[in-house]
Enzyme design. Structure first.
Site, PDB file in Angstrom:
ATOM      1  N   HIS A   1      28.315   2.412  34.038  1.00 21.27           N
ATOM      2  CA  HIS A   1      27.742   3.106  32.885  1.00 21.27           C
ATOM      3  C   HIS A   1      27.551   4.584  33.194  1.00 21.27           C
ATOM      4  CE1 HIS A   1      23.235   3.043  34.188  1.00 21.27           C
ATOM      5  NE2 HIS A   1      23.999   2.917  35.252  1.00 21.27           N
TER       6      HIS A   1
ATOM      7  N   HIS B   1      20.781   2.447  25.085  1.00 21.51           N
ATOM      8  CA  HIS B   1      21.683   2.593  26.230  1.00 21.51           C
ATOM      9  C   HIS B   1      22.672   1.428  26.245  1.00 21.51           C
ATOM     10  CE1 HIS B   1      22.883   4.453  29.985  1.00 21.51           C
ATOM     11  NE2 HIS B   1      22.957   3.260  30.543  1.00 21.51           N
TER      12      HIS B   1
ATOM     13  N   CYS C   1      26.525   7.574  27.430  1.00 24.27           N
ATOM     14  CA  CYS C   1      26.706   6.132  27.623  1.00 24.27           C
ATOM     15  C   CYS C   1      27.670   5.512  26.612  1.00 24.27           C
ATOM     16  CB  CYS C   1      25.362   5.415  27.603  1.00 24.27           C
ATOM     17  SG  CYS C   1      24.491   5.434  26.032  1.00 24.27           S
TER      18      CYS C   1
END
Length: 337
Positions: A312, A300, A252
């Protein structure tokens, strides 16, 4: 020969037919009850049903929420290690001239000590007294004192250089020791993460994940954000690989770093650092291109696209894609640059 009859007290009385019939009915009823009980027991243990795809995905997602913070901690340690190695190289470059300067100063003092050992300081003093003329003795004594002062200064310089050298060397030794420990910890952590990810992948159902292209972006978007969005969207469909920063796979924070590097903005490959590398933006003021972070541990991050959408690198087994930001608790928004 006639059979002798039993005495009256030894004769077995005959069971009436009605009693015999009742006994047979009771036996049949007992057998039937036993069968019902056994059958009920069998019904009480249902067959183990195979988990559905949705149930497996939910379990993987639960495991992933526990694993992702570990992955970002790995990224943090690796980023710090990269910085420390650069510091180590810089210190090594500084130590080289210090060491040379120290050696030269020591050589000068060594030559001075050797000369005084051979001829002694009284030789110079005697030469001053014998060859002096009236009015010059004071100047010559001052010159001799200056020579002695210069010698003391050289010694002090040597000691100062040595002290600087030792201080720098101690810093380097401490740094190297720390780095060795970090490398060992990193190797163990990486092994643990790889094992957990391997387990996750083994339990994943073989499915095809459909990924949407980035939507049309409307609203105020600066040039850097536009480039970052375009770059991130070009990675849709590429696999998630922890610790990866592209161009063939991403995690990420690796995707956000890669996208903004294309826009000329440097981000650290660690969500916690990226949180501090941008300006805080309230959710109602978030614009496409802002970084959106999730969970209280910031484990995240994605690039916001507007309308509650983001691009993402989701998790292992799921490629880079566009999805809703409402599937996880939003921690906040940051604007890089």
């Amino acid at each position: 020969m006639p059979v002798a009859s039993l005495p009256p007290h030894r004769r077995v009385p005959k069971t009436p037919a009605r009693v015999r019939g009742a006994r047979r009915a009771l036996a049949r009823l007992t057998a039937l009850c036993a069968a019902v009980i056994v059958g009920a027991g069998m019904l009480a243990v249902p067959a183990q049903a195979e988990p559905t795809v949705e149930e497996i995905e939910a379990q993987i997602e639960k495991q992933w929420r526990q694993l992702e913070p570990t992955i970002e901690q790995y990224n943090k340690v690796r980023s710090e290690l990269r910085v420390n190695r650069k510091k180590s190289d810089d210190l090594a470059k500084k130590i080289e001239p210090l060491q040379l300067e120290s050696e030269l100063a020591l050589n000068r003092i060594g030559e001075l000590a050797s000369r005084y050992y051979i001829i002694g300081p009284s030789y110079e003093l005697g030469a001053v007294l014998v060859n002096s003329r009236p009015g010059q003795l004071g100047e010559q004594l001052t010159l001799l004192d200056r020579v002695a002062t210069e010698q003391r200064r050289q010694i002090e310089d040597v000691l100062a250089v040595q002290a600087r050298f030792n201080t720098q060397k101690e810093k380097l030794d401490t740094l190297v020791t720390t780095q060795v420990k970090q490398e060992k910890d990193l190797a163990n952590r990486r092994k643990k993460i790889e094992g957990e990810i391997k387990t996750l992948r083994a339990s994943m159902p073989k499915t095809t994940v459909q990924t949407a292209n980035c939507p049309t972006i409307n609203g105020v978007v600066n040039a850097a954000a536009r480039t970052a969005i375009r770059t991130a969207c070009a990675q849709i469909g590429k696999p998630y690989v922890f610790g990866s920063t592209g161009p063939n796979s991403f995690d990420c924070s690796g995707l956000t770093q890669y996208a903004y590097r294309a826009a000329g903005i440097s981000l650290t490959h660690f969500t916690g650092a990226q949180w501090n590398e941008g300006r805080a933006i309230p959710r109602n003021e978030a614009r496409p291109g802002d970084l959106v972070f999730f969970r209280s541990d910031l484990s995240h991050v994605g690039i916001y696209l507007g309308n509650d959408k983001m691009v993402h690198a989701a998790r292992a087994g799921v490629p880079v894609n566009v999805s809703s930001i409402n599937t996880m608790p939003v921690a906040g928004f940051r604007r890089p640059g």
